[in-house]
Write a protein that holds these residues in place. Sequence first.
Motif: not given
Length: 468
Positions: A368-377, A432-443
Amino acid sequence: MAGKIRFSFQMRVFLTVLILCWSLVGIFMILQYHREKEFKTSLLDTRLQMHNDRIIEDIHQGQHIEDIVARIGAPVDGLRVTLIDKDGNVLYDTSKHISALSANHNNRPEIMDARASGAGHAVARLSESDDVNYFYSARLGNNGIVVRSAAPYTHTVVDFLKADSTLLWIMVVLTLIMSLAVFLSTRKISLSITRLNHFAEKAERGEQIYSDEAFPNDELGSIASNIVQLYVQRDEQHRKALRFEQDKIRLKKQLTNNINHELKTPVASILLCLDLLDDHPELAEEKKQGFLEKIRINAQRLNALLKDVATITRMDEGSNLIKKENIDLTGLIYEIVEEERLRTNMCISLNIPKLIIFGNRILLESIFRNLIDNAIAYSGATEMKITADIDGNFTISDNGCGIALEHLQHIFERFYRVDKGRSRAAGGTGLGLSIVRNAVAIHGGDIKAESVNGLTYKFQLKLNKNLT
């Protein structure tokens, strides 16, 4: 041709069973032939012995032999009757050839048997008196006299003694049918063996093996099919594991190369600023502070890069090595949003039910932090919405500029940047988004992105519904 001739499995089994079948049938037919011939011989001998008994009975009553023969007739055409005394001399014979009748008849097989056991017979023996083959039946009477009847081997007698060929032909037909059944059965068995042999040869050569080849619907076919299925599954698992290891090695090399590339710019900038400060101590305080600010920004960028690399490396090691616990996901998201609201004017709205997940807090926070940070940046959006349902289906959308279609399919790749200059200026690491994808897959989920009137992310997280 040198060497042994190699027969197929089917041919070996077929020939073996065929030889056994025909051997058994042959033995049966030979035995049956002899039994039938013996039966018919016994039947003819019985008829002639009954004739002999009548002659002996009439002789005993004092009748003359010639009158007896004339009166009672003959059971077989051309029957020859001979009367022999105890010394082997011929007392009477219906044959007109008397040149050899003076010979001693006690050495004849049928006469010897009759004197020994009361009756005897001989099959197809040539008469010395008239050179005709006869069937002889002899009976011992009173005072050592033997009455012998001899049936000539005419067509009638030969046909009578000949075994019936009907059974022979029936057995031949049945054996042919049996041979065909054996051939079909061995062919069915051989089909499984042959295909298993081809499978073994292909496996030995390391060729690709597919599980769609059909086997006969029987026990052997089922075993063969299961063997191939197990091998294909094991081979596929091996190939997947090999591809996974190759991809892992490739990604590690790519990650190492990308890290080296990403580190060069901030390190070079830091060293340049330090060299300038060291070489020009007379610089104005304002410029010195500017260089120190650049050093601080690049150091922060290095720190963020190292943190992201550490996160990526830990996820690559496997989800089973990542510590998990029950987490209040709704509470975690609200905490992150509250912190993010402090550094942006973008409106972030939430609509999330009470959700509990068994997962890793740091990785969930990174989603969630990466997705929000990307939108802000990068998005230039003024509004962002985060929604979810009770099944853990999330939608995170903004009303920003979105992403062009040619970039959309690559945004979850490591170090991929839509605008490289703008991303680096904003301090992004490209992970950031690569971390998001892997973290979602792990869950237990997967994530996809859509770009319509802004950027929208949709993903699902596997919840612990027993605690929600």
